[in-house]
Design a protein around this motif. Structure first.
Motif, PDB file in Angstrom:
ATOM      1  N   HIS A  78       0.825  -1.209   0.000  1.00  0.00           N
ATOM      2  CA  HIS A  78       0.000   0.000   0.000  1.00  0.00           C
ATOM      3  C   HIS A  78       0.859   1.259   0.000  1.00  0.00           C
ATOM      4  N   TRP A  85      -5.999  -1.273  -6.114  1.00  0.00           N
ATOM      5  CA  TRP A  85      -6.173  -2.577  -6.755  1.00  0.00           C
ATOM      6  C   TRP A  85      -4.839  -3.245  -7.055  1.00  0.00           C
ATOM      7  N   VAL A  88      -3.626  -4.743  -3.782  1.00  0.00           N
ATOM      8  CA  VAL A  88      -4.381  -5.958  -3.459  1.00  0.00           C
ATOM      9  C   VAL A  88      -3.945  -7.115  -4.350  1.00  0.00           C
TER      10      VAL A  88
END
Length: 324
Positions: A78, A85, A88
């Motif tokens: 992050h 996205w 992730v």
């Protein structure tokens, strides 16, 4: 066998193995490689801990008309990405793979680089990781560039050292008699190549070993000592007759699971790379043609719909023998 063979810094053999890796990193690379690594790292700001350079360009020193291979090690996904996205996707199925191109003194330098967190990298170098891709790749020569600190350099050297012992210990579980350097590494490379979707022809294990034979021969006794195996001349030799098919059942099952896992994960990574890698479909076609000789025609619709194209290409290429 422990989960982290080089974790104990009090182990002199483990220290020697880590020192061996650090000594490999104490050499120069072409200036264009460093420039490319720094430019790639700049895309991820302060999250970058270091950049690992590996692959054929490291071995040969050739850059022009080649593609450099890097792993960008970040502290947190992050922190590395602006978009959630990508973070992730990187967390669910590491690594994310991207393409980079820049001009360095009039030469176009092309790179393929993967992004992975330090935590994921360390785990994927260890015996706890079923998937072979990282520990098999980084048991081979690599170099750490753009290290954030000496602590990072030592930590990364420890992880790479672990990948070496993971590679050899998993092979020795399967073939405990293979203690000669050549036998160990050729068999280990063949086993791990078979655990991924690869476009290379047979015999790649011997080719990889011979490219850096002296390195592997020097590394082997150090790695075996770290694993508690001493080269005292009393190593178990290969039996005159082949062992029973039921022998080493647990090790054979583990390698069966690695092959199954590797094929599935490799396929999923190819699909994901087609979305993150600019020109990914064209790059994959080039690489497959280069290694297997299978020619692929890439149509415009494939570039527009890379996921569907990836599935279609996979089955077509599988029938042609481009993947094993």
């Amino acid at each position: 066998m422990t989960d982290d063979p080089v974790k104990d810094s009090g182990n002199s053999s483990a220290t020697e193995l880590r020192t061996f890796i650090l000594s490999e990193w104490d050499r120069s690379v072409p200036a264009a490689v460093t420039v490319a690594a720094k430019d790639i790292a700049s895309r991820y700001g302060d999250s970058v801990l270091g950049v690992l350079f590996y692959g054929s360009c490291l071995r040969t020193g050739e850059i022009e008309d080649k593609i450099l291979d890097f792993y960008v090690i970040v502290d947190d996904y992050h922190n590395a990405y602006n978009g959630a996205w990508l973070a992730v996707a990187n967390q669910i199925l590491p690594p994310n793979v991207f393409y980079h191109e820049m001009d360095v003194d009039g030469v176009t330098v092309r790179s393929k680089y993967a992004v992975v967190s330090a935590k994921d990298f360390k785990f994927r170098c260890s015996p706890s990781c079923l998937n072979v891709s990282i520990w098999a790749r980084f048991s081979q020569p690599c170099m750490l560039l753009c290290a954030q600190s000496d602590d990072v350099q030592n930590t990364m050297a420890e992880a790479v050292a672990t990948s070496v012992t993971t590679m050899l210990s998993n092979l020795l579980d399967l073939q405990p008699w293979a203690t000669r350097s050549r036998d160990l590494w050729v068999a280990a490379f063949e086993a791990t190549y078979a655990a991924e979707l690869r476009s290379e022809r047979g015999g790649k294990g011997l080719e990889i070993y011979l490219l850096d034979q002296q390195r592997y021969d020097d590394l082997t006794p150090v790695a075996l000592a770290t694993m508690g195996i001493t080269d005292d001349g009393n190593q178990q030799s290969q039996p005159a007759t082949q062992p029973a098919r039921t022998a080493n059942f647990t090790a054979k099952l583990a390698w069966f699971l690695r092959r199954t896992n590797g094929k599935v994960v490799s396929f999923l990574r190819l699909i994901k790379a087609s979305m993150t890698f600019d020109g990914g479909i064209d790059y994959l076609a080039w690489k497959i043609r280069r290694h297997s000789g299978v020619d692929i025609e890439i149509k415009d619709w494939m570039r527009k719909h890379p996921i569907i194209a990836g599935v279609v290409l996979f089955w077509g290429l599988r029938k042609k023998g481009a993947f094993k």
